[in-house]
Write a protein that holds these residues in place. Structure first.
Motif, PDB file in Angstrom:
ATOM      1  N   ARG A   1       1.542  22.027  -2.921  1.00  0.00           N
ATOM      2  CA  ARG A   1       2.633  21.055  -3.109  1.00  0.00           C
ATOM      3  C   ARG A   1       2.309  19.754  -2.388  1.00  0.00           C
ATOM      4  N   TRP A   2       1.820  19.883  -1.161  1.00  0.00           N
ATOM      5  CA  TRP A   2       1.481  18.690  -0.388  1.00  0.00           C
ATOM      6  C   TRP A   2       0.344  17.914  -1.051  1.00  0.00           C
ATOM      7  N   ALA A   3      -0.597  18.638  -1.658  1.00  0.00           N
ATOM      8  CA  ALA A   3      -1.732  17.979  -2.307  1.00  0.00           C
ATOM      9  C   ALA A   3      -1.269  17.047  -3.418  1.00  0.00           C
ATOM     10  N   GLN A   4      -0.207  17.438  -4.128  1.00  0.00           N
ATOM     11  CA  GLN A   4       0.323  16.568  -5.183  1.00  0.00           C
ATOM     12  C   GLN A   4       0.873  15.277  -4.582  1.00  0.00           C
ATOM     13  N   GLU A   5       1.566  15.384  -3.439  1.00  0.00           N
ATOM     14  CA  GLU A   5       2.077  14.192  -2.757  1.00  0.00           C
ATOM     15  C   GLU A   5       0.914  13.329  -2.266  1.00  0.00           C
ATOM     16  N   GLN A   6      -0.118  13.980  -1.743  1.00  0.00           N
ATOM     17  CA  GLN A   6      -1.285  13.248  -1.262  1.00  0.00           C
ATOM     18  C   GLN A   6      -1.961  12.492  -2.401  1.00  0.00           C
ATOM     19  N   ASN A   7      -2.073  13.134  -3.558  1.00  0.00           N
ATOM     20  CA  ASN A   7      -2.709  12.496  -4.711  1.00  0.00           C
ATOM     21  C   ASN A   7      -1.954  11.250  -5.152  1.00  0.00           C
ATOM     22  N   ARG A   8      -0.636  11.272  -5.006  1.00  0.00           N
ATOM     23  CA  ARG A   8       0.176  10.093  -5.345  1.00  0.00           C
ATOM     24  C   ARG A   8       0.101   9.029  -4.252  1.00  0.00           C
ATOM     25  N   GLY A   9      -0.436   9.409  -3.098  1.00  0.00           N
ATOM     26  CA  GLY A   9      -0.477   8.484  -1.967  1.00  0.00           C
ATOM     27  C   GLY A   9       0.760   8.519  -1.113  1.00  0.00           C
ATOM     28  N   ASP A  10       1.693   9.450  -1.414  1.00  0.00           N
ATOM     29  CA  ASP A  10       2.979   9.476  -0.714  1.00  0.00           C
ATOM     30  C   ASP A  10       2.902  10.111   0.668  1.00  0.00           C
ATOM     31  N   SER A  11       1.938  11.001   0.886  1.00  0.00           N
ATOM     32  CA  SER A  11       1.841  11.721   2.150  1.00  0.00           C
ATOM     33  C   SER A  11       0.412  11.681   2.677  1.00  0.00           C
ATOM     34  N   VAL A  12       0.316  11.673   3.993  1.00  0.00           N
ATOM     35  CA  VAL A  12      -0.956  11.833   4.695  1.00  0.00           C
ATOM     36  C   VAL A  12      -0.975  13.264   5.223  1.00  0.00           C
ATOM     37  N   LEU A  13      -2.039  14.010   4.957  1.00  0.00           N
ATOM     38  CA  LEU A  13      -2.097  15.420   5.326  1.00  0.00           C
ATOM     39  C   LEU A  13      -3.058  15.630   6.491  1.00  0.00           C
ATOM     40  N   TRP A  14      -2.623  16.494   7.416  1.00  0.00           N
ATOM     41  CA  TRP A  14      -3.482  16.799   8.560  1.00  0.00           C
ATOM     42  C   TRP A  14      -3.233  18.212   9.042  1.00  0.00           C
TER      43      TRP A  14
ATOM     44  N   MET B   1       0.827  -1.200   0.000  1.00  0.00           N
ATOM     45  CA  MET B   1       0.000   0.000   0.000  1.00  0.00           C
ATOM     46  C   MET B   1       0.863   1.252   0.000  1.00  0.00           C
ATOM     47  N   THR B   2       0.277   2.339  -0.462  1.00  0.00           N
ATOM     48  CA  THR B   2       0.921   3.631  -0.279  1.00  0.00           C
ATOM     49  C   THR B   2       0.700   4.061   1.178  1.00  0.00           C
ATOM     50  N   PRO B   3       1.503   5.014   1.670  1.00  0.00           N
ATOM     51  CA  PRO B   3       1.278   5.490   3.040  1.00  0.00           C
ATOM     52  C   PRO B   3      -0.154   5.960   3.281  1.00  0.00           C
ATOM     53  N   ARG B   4      -0.745   6.632   2.290  1.00  0.00           N
ATOM     54  CA  ARG B   4      -2.106   7.140   2.475  1.00  0.00           C
ATOM     55  C   ARG B   4      -3.125   5.992   2.496  1.00  0.00           C
TER      56      ARG B   4
ATOM     57  N   CYS C   1      -7.290  21.038  -1.126  1.00  0.00           N
ATOM     58  CA  CYS C   1      -7.369  19.574  -1.051  1.00  0.00           C
ATOM     59  C   CYS C   1      -8.115  19.212   0.214  1.00  0.00           C
ATOM     60  N   THR C   2      -8.469  17.955   0.342  1.00  0.00           N
ATOM     61  CA  THR C   2      -9.164  17.482   1.538  1.00  0.00           C
ATOM     62  C   THR C   2      -8.166  16.748   2.425  1.00  0.00           C
ATOM     63  N   PRO C   3      -7.825  17.309   3.588  1.00  0.00           N
ATOM     64  CA  PRO C   3      -6.898  16.610   4.488  1.00  0.00           C
ATOM     65  C   PRO C   3      -7.458  15.255   4.913  1.00  0.00           C
ATOM     66  N   ASP C   4      -6.552  14.381   5.322  1.00  0.00           N
ATOM     67  CA  ASP C   4      -6.966  13.038   5.740  1.00  0.00           C
ATOM     68  C   ASP C   4      -7.519  13.026   7.161  1.00  0.00           C
ATOM     69  N   PHE C   5      -6.928  13.838   8.029  1.00  0.00           N
ATOM     70  CA  PHE C   5      -7.446  13.944   9.388  1.00  0.00           C
ATOM     71  C   PHE C   5      -7.040  15.287   9.957  1.00  0.00           C
ATOM     72  N   MET C   6      -7.545  15.578  11.130  1.00  0.00           N
ATOM     73  CA  MET C   6      -7.191  16.815  11.817  1.00  0.00           C
ATOM     74  C   MET C   6      -7.172  16.544  13.316  1.00  0.00           C
ATOM     75  N   THR C   7      -6.606  17.493  14.083  1.00  0.00           N
ATOM     76  CA  THR C   7      -6.628  17.381  15.537  1.00  0.00           C
ATOM     77  C   THR C   7      -7.121  18.682  16.154  1.00  0.00           C
ATOM     78  N   PHE C   8      -7.994  18.515  17.150  1.00  0.00           N
ATOM     79  CA  PHE C   8      -8.345  19.616  18.037  1.00  0.00           C
ATOM     80  C   PHE C   8      -7.329  19.603  19.181  1.00  0.00           C
ATOM     81  N   ALA C   9      -6.483  20.633  19.273  1.00  0.00           N
ATOM     82  CA  ALA C   9      -5.542  20.720  20.387  1.00  0.00           C
ATOM     83  C   ALA C   9      -6.320  21.080  21.650  1.00  0.00           C
ATOM     84  N   GLU C  10      -6.287  20.225  22.650  1.00  0.00           N
ATOM     85  CA  GLU C  10      -7.048  20.475  23.862  1.00  0.00           C
ATOM     86  C   GLU C  10      -6.194  20.450  25.138  1.00  0.00           C
ATOM     87  N   ASP C  11      -5.354  19.390  25.309  1.00  0.00           N
ATOM     88  CA  ASP C  11      -4.563  19.242  26.536  1.00  0.00           C
ATOM     89  C   ASP C  11      -5.393  19.560  27.778  1.00  0.00           C
ATOM     90  N   MET C  12      -6.481  18.826  27.940  1.00  0.00           N
ATOM     91  CA  MET C  12      -7.427  19.094  29.024  1.00  0.00           C
ATOM     92  C   MET C  12      -7.376  18.049  30.131  1.00  0.00           C
TER      93      MET C  12
END
Length: 350
Positions: A120-133, A6-9, A185-196
């Protein structure tokens, strides 16, 4: 059934969807401490390697590329002391907030989203090389940034209207961020920074969560899920008690599950079998040799083979870890990533 390479993505999404994988992702979700890299530069890591993603490539880790989109403009002076807030000077907190407002929630050509970088990152994501968040300041984290740590706790009782206003305007800002980012582009995931949470559990009650945080998660989380972006909560400490709270908000993923805070992933999996997790490798075992690190991978393997869990350090790798220690960690990570992948394929056939 033998899973093709598989690709990383592809691998990321298969794990997060509890599907069989060729192997586990090998990732560091967080940067290394600066002091750690300074040590490694004296122990064999090329001094020319300082960029986060070049270091990931050097170590054979997959590229998970991240931006943190801040509510507070970069030109606002930082607080003089750790834990101090940005609402300073004379007047009420509301007056201070109004004064700071021109430097909050700004959307400029290259702030907070660097669209050239994301293209630039979107091109890597399209190839499956990077996961974006991407990361945003969550509904506990952000008011604390403004009030300061101590005043933030009092503000739940003394400034409830202002707290709601901050989080409502923060939710509006997040929705604008999502819209603009998804034009690129559509990121693969995101994080809510909370540290609660600290090591004894959350720093607020479920009642305060329901009143001051839940309504704003309920505005933002659907906008993420409609686009296929996985929402993840990032909170240090023992987050075990808060998992049902976040499930109410539609969130079913969390990181980094710090072992030193007493988090037990196996217990979480038993109570919340579809809850997704990233992290949980106890970074404190890393200076103690191969046997200790192998034991930690063995502890994580039963959950990793089930899917829905990406092994990674449970926070940034500390400077007590030598370059040689980290090479052992990477070698074992490669071994256990393959083993978990093989076991996930065997499970899918049962």
């Amino acid at each position: 059934v033998q899973v093709c390479r598989m690709t990383p993505r592809e691998r990321f999404h298969a794990v997060m969807n509890f599907e069989p994988v060729d192997r586990l992702p090998r990732v560091e979700w967080a940067n290394w401490w600066i002091e750690t890299l300074e040590r490694w530069h004296g122990e064999g890591l090329s001094p020319n390697l300082t960029d986060r993603y070049r270091i990931q490539d050097h170590f054979g880790l997959e590229n998970y590329k991240q931006s943190w989109f801040r509510n507070v403009h970069w030109n606002v002076p930082k607080p003089e002391a750790h834990g101090a807030g940005l609402l300073t000077g004379p007047g009420t907190f509301e007056e201070k907030y109004e004064k700071l407002l021109p430097s909050l929630y700004r959307m400029e050509e290259s702030w907070p989203i660097d669209t050239d970088e994301w293209n630039r990152w979107a091109q890597e994501q399209n190839r499956g090389d990077s996961v974006l968040w991407f990361t945003v300041d969550g509904f506990f984290w952000y008011p604390r940034t403004l009030f300061g740590i101590e005043n933030h706790f009092f503000a739940f009782y003394d400034e409830p209207e202002l707290m709601h206003r901050m989080n409502s305007e923060n939710a509006d800002f997040m929705l604008r961020i999502i819209d603009r980012l998804c034009e690129v582009c559509t990121p693969d995931f995101m994080t809510f920074a909370e540290d609660m949470s600290y090591n004894n559990g959350p720093m607020l009650s479920e009642e305060l969560f329901d009143e001051f945080m839940l309504p704003y998660y309920e505005r933002v989380v659907p906008a993420l899920k409609e686009r296929g972006i996985i929402p993840v909560v990032d909170s240090d400490g023992d987050i075990t008690k808060t998992i049902p709270w976040f499930e109410k908000a539609g969130i079913d993923a969390i990181l980094p599950l710090e072992r030193q805070a007493g988090v037990d992933l196996q217990a979480i999996r038993e109570k919340h079998p579809r809850f997704r997790c990233i992290g949980h490798f106890d970074k404190m075992v890393m200076p103690h040799g191969e046997a200790a690190m192998r034991g930690e991978f063995e502890r994580l393997l039963p959950v990793a083979r089930q899917g829905g869990f990406i092994i990674s350090c449970d926070h940034q790798t500390p400077p007590g870890v030598s370059y040689d220690d980290y090479q052992i960690y990477l070698r074992l990570f490669r071994e256990y990533a393959e083993r978990a992948g093989e076991m996930s394929q065997e499970l899918s056939e049962v």
